[in-house]
Motif scaffolding. Structure first.
Motif, mmCIF file in Angstrom:
data_model
loop_
_atom_site.group_PDB
_atom_site.id
_atom_site.type_symbol
_atom_site.label_atom_id
_atom_site.label_comp_id
_atom_site.label_asym_id
_atom_site.label_seq_id
_atom_site.Cartn_x
_atom_site.Cartn_y
_atom_site.Cartn_z
ATOM 1 N N MET A 124 62.530 64.493 79.737
ATOM 2 C CA MET A 124 63.448 65.428 79.089
ATOM 3 C C MET A 124 64.875 64.985 79.362
ATOM 4 O O MET A 124 65.182 64.508 80.452
ATOM 5 C CB MET A 124 63.291 66.832 79.693
ATOM 6 C CG MET A 124 62.136 67.626 79.144
ATOM 7 S SD MET A 124 62.390 68.108 77.439
ATOM 8 C CE MET A 124 63.773 69.209 77.636
ATOM 9 N N ILE A 137 57.919 74.007 75.613
ATOM 10 C CA ILE A 137 58.969 73.636 76.554
ATOM 11 C C ILE A 137 60.018 74.737 76.568
ATOM 12 O O ILE A 137 60.436 75.225 75.495
ATOM 13 C CB ILE A 137 59.616 72.308 76.125
ATOM 14 C CG1 ILE A 137 58.568 71.189 76.151
ATOM 15 C CG2 ILE A 137 60.788 71.946 77.037
ATOM 16 C CD1 ILE A 137 58.883 70.054 75.210
ATOM 17 N N GLY A 172 69.046 63.057 82.235
ATOM 18 C CA GLY A 172 67.613 63.247 82.067
ATOM 19 C C GLY A 172 66.945 63.702 83.351
ATOM 20 O O GLY A 172 67.622 63.983 84.343
ATOM 21 N N ASP A 173 65.614 63.768 83.330
ATOM 22 C CA ASP A 173 64.894 64.202 84.536
ATOM 23 C C ASP A 173 64.267 63.037 85.275
ATOM 24 O O ASP A 173 63.606 63.238 86.287
ATOM 25 C CB ASP A 173 63.834 65.267 84.186
ATOM 26 C CG ASP A 173 62.594 64.684 83.520
ATOM 27 O OD1 ASP A 173 62.744 63.869 82.595
ATOM 28 O OD2 ASP A 173 61.478 65.040 83.935
ATOM 29 N N LEU A 202 69.002 68.529 72.703
ATOM 30 C CA LEU A 202 67.940 68.416 73.696
ATOM 31 C C LEU A 202 67.090 67.231 73.261
ATOM 32 O O LEU A 202 66.661 67.173 72.109
ATOM 33 C CB LEU A 202 67.117 69.714 73.644
ATOM 34 C CG LEU A 202 66.199 70.071 74.797
ATOM 35 C CD1 LEU A 202 66.998 70.290 76.081
ATOM 36 C CD2 LEU A 202 65.430 71.339 74.440
ATOM 37 N N GLU A 203 66.877 66.270 74.148
ATOM 38 C CA GLU A 203 66.103 65.092 73.740
ATOM 39 C C GLU A 203 64.769 65.086 74.478
ATOM 40 O O GLU A 203 64.717 65.081 75.707
ATOM 41 C CB GLU A 203 66.896 63.801 74.012
ATOM 42 C CG GLU A 203 66.230 62.594 73.369
ATOM 43 C CD GLU A 203 67.148 61.367 73.286
ATOM 44 O OE1 GLU A 203 68.377 61.515 73.467
ATOM 45 O OE2 GLU A 203 66.621 60.267 73.040
ATOM 46 N N ILE A 204 63.693 65.120 73.696
ATOM 47 C CA ILE A 204 62.342 65.201 74.255
ATOM 48 C C ILE A 204 61.623 63.891 73.968
ATOM 49 O O ILE A 204 61.449 63.509 72.814
ATOM 50 C CB ILE A 204 61.557 66.362 73.627
ATOM 51 C CG1 ILE A 204 62.309 67.678 73.818
ATOM 52 C CG2 ILE A 204 60.159 66.447 74.217
ATOM 53 C CD1 ILE A 204 61.717 68.833 73.016
ATOM 54 N N ILE A 211 67.061 68.705 85.274
ATOM 55 C CA ILE A 211 67.584 67.629 84.416
ATOM 56 C C ILE A 211 68.909 67.227 85.063
ATOM 57 O O ILE A 211 69.950 67.843 84.822
ATOM 58 C CB ILE A 211 67.800 68.141 82.971
ATOM 59 C CG1 ILE A 211 66.490 68.698 82.387
ATOM 60 C CG2 ILE A 211 68.344 67.024 82.077
ATOM 61 C CD1 ILE A 211 66.659 69.412 81.040
ATOM 62 N N TYR A 231 69.317 65.674 78.010
ATOM 63 C CA TYR A 231 70.274 66.447 77.219
ATOM 64 C C TYR A 231 71.454 65.536 76.871
ATOM 65 O O TYR A 231 71.988 64.841 77.743
ATOM 66 C CB TYR A 231 70.757 67.660 78.021
ATOM 67 C CG TYR A 231 71.605 68.620 77.220
ATOM 68 C CD1 TYR A 231 71.020 69.498 76.312
ATOM 69 C CD2 TYR A 231 72.987 68.656 77.377
ATOM 70 C CE1 TYR A 231 71.796 70.394 75.573
ATOM 71 C CE2 TYR A 231 73.774 69.549 76.645
ATOM 72 C CZ TYR A 231 73.168 70.409 75.743
ATOM 73 O OH TYR A 231 73.931 71.297 75.007
ATOM 74 N N ALA A 248 63.814 75.158 78.104
ATOM 75 C CA ALA A 248 64.941 74.525 78.800
ATOM 76 C C ALA A 248 66.011 75.583 79.041
ATOM 77 O O ALA A 248 66.297 76.399 78.152
ATOM 78 C CB ALA A 248 65.510 73.375 77.987
ATOM 79 N N TYR A 287 63.976 72.491 83.146
ATOM 80 C CA TYR A 287 62.979 72.811 82.112
ATOM 81 C C TYR A 287 61.636 73.102 82.739
ATOM 82 O O TYR A 287 61.382 72.781 83.906
ATOM 83 C CB TYR A 287 62.852 71.669 81.097
ATOM 84 C CG TYR A 287 62.113 70.448 81.610
ATOM 85 C CD1 TYR A 287 62.770 69.441 82.302
ATOM 86 C CD2 TYR A 287 60.741 70.307 81.393
ATOM 87 C CE1 TYR A 287 62.086 68.329 82.758
ATOM 88 C CE2 TYR A 287 60.050 69.192 81.852
ATOM 89 C CZ TYR A 287 60.728 68.209 82.535
ATOM 90 O OH TYR A 287 60.043 67.109 83.000
#
Ligand SMILES: [Ca+2]
Ligand SMILES: [Ca+2]
Ligand SMILES: [Ca+2]
Ligand SMILES: [Ca+2]
Length: 270
Positions: A226, A91, A242-243, A117-119, A61, A228, A93, A80
């Motif tokens: 994913m 998940i 993010g990723d 954590l934002e999914i 991330i 944060y 992380a 993650y």
């Protein structure tokens, strides 16, 4: 100021309602994460010792999406992994964050301004707008382990008054995080997630059957991303990482909560 206006203060409204780059259709996107099947589901306890995790690879991330860049790996760094069973995605992380803060006690208020954590998940990998629909979800999993997102307006009057339908989804997500005793700078965050399809509703009439989460299977592709939200003071979010390296619209990379077309692709493998 209405909640809705507050939510979007600082965001150019033109960028919210502009013609989407992909006209609501997800561009051909290569798989960004291949999730292995878990014979035995991980325990959601913040202890990453479950056998299932050893099969999955880490994904960083590390793409700055909004705010300033973290000042160091201790300020923020994260990665993650994902595994799946027929019923759920799981998940794990691993997050380094120097200050954990929850300065807005109400889980429905300024949830993006506390550590979270934002999914992002789009069950049918359709892409397209989802801010006021369930075409996709952007679950903000907060430090109290609750998941927050915004659903469709509940009534026409609410829509007229811009009264956002911000709510919790206790039946979608189970979450637990814990600091590592070996490396106290790291926290391990485990999440069990049900993949609800786009016909999910907040409420059903007595005659309606409640929509169930999708059954997962090998080869299935879901839109997935994913991120944060790193806040280190009561002043709000400092870094949003993010990723996925999102293609900016009018200079803005923070598109994930509006448009599922920017998500990556999660592929389920055996
Ligand atoms: Ca565990
Ligand atoms: Ca930090
Ligand atoms: Ca969708
Ligand atoms: Ca923080």
């Amino acid at each position: 100021m209405s909640y809705y206006k507050h939510l979007f203060s600082g965001i150019a409204l033109s960028s919210l309602f502009a013609v989407p780059t992909y006209a609501g259709v997800k561009p051909e996107t290569a798989t960004t994460y291949q999730a292995p099947y878990a014979k035995s589901a991980p325990d959601i306890d913040g202890i990453p010792q479950d056998a299932a995790w050893s099969k999955a690879s880490w994904r960083d991330i590390d793409k700055l999406t909004a705010g300033s860049a973290p000042s160091s790996n201790e300020d923020f760094s994260g990665r993650y992994k994902v595994v799946w069973t027929k019923q759920h995605l799981y998940i794990l992380a691993e997050i380094s964050d120097d200050i954990l803060i929850d300065s807005h006690p109400n889980p429905l208020e300024h949830y993006w301004d506390d550590d979270a954590l934002e999914i992002f998940i789009d069950e049918d990998n359709s892409g397209g707008k989802h801010l006021f629909t369930y075409n996709a979800f952007a679950y903000h999993v907060s430090l109290d382990n609750q998941a927050v997102d915004m659903g469709p307006f509940l009534t026409d009057a609410d829509e007229k008054a811009s009264k956002a339908n911000v709510r919790l989804y206790p039946h979608h997500i189970k979450s637990q995080w814990m600091r590592s005793a070996e490396t106290p700078s790291k926290i391990y965050w485990e999440v069990q997630l049900a993949a609800y399809p786009d016909n999910y509703k907040d409420e059903y009439s007595p005659k309606e059957k409640a929509v169930k989460p999708a059954k997962l299977h090998e080869g299935k592709k879901l839109g997935f991303m994913m991120a944060y939200c790193d806040s280190d003071s009561p002043n709000g979010r400092d870094h949003f990482i993010g990723d996925i390296d999102i293609k900016p619209v009018n200079g803005d990379k923070n598109r994930g909560y509006i448009d599922a077309s920017v998500f990556g692709v999660l592929e389920l493998s055996k």
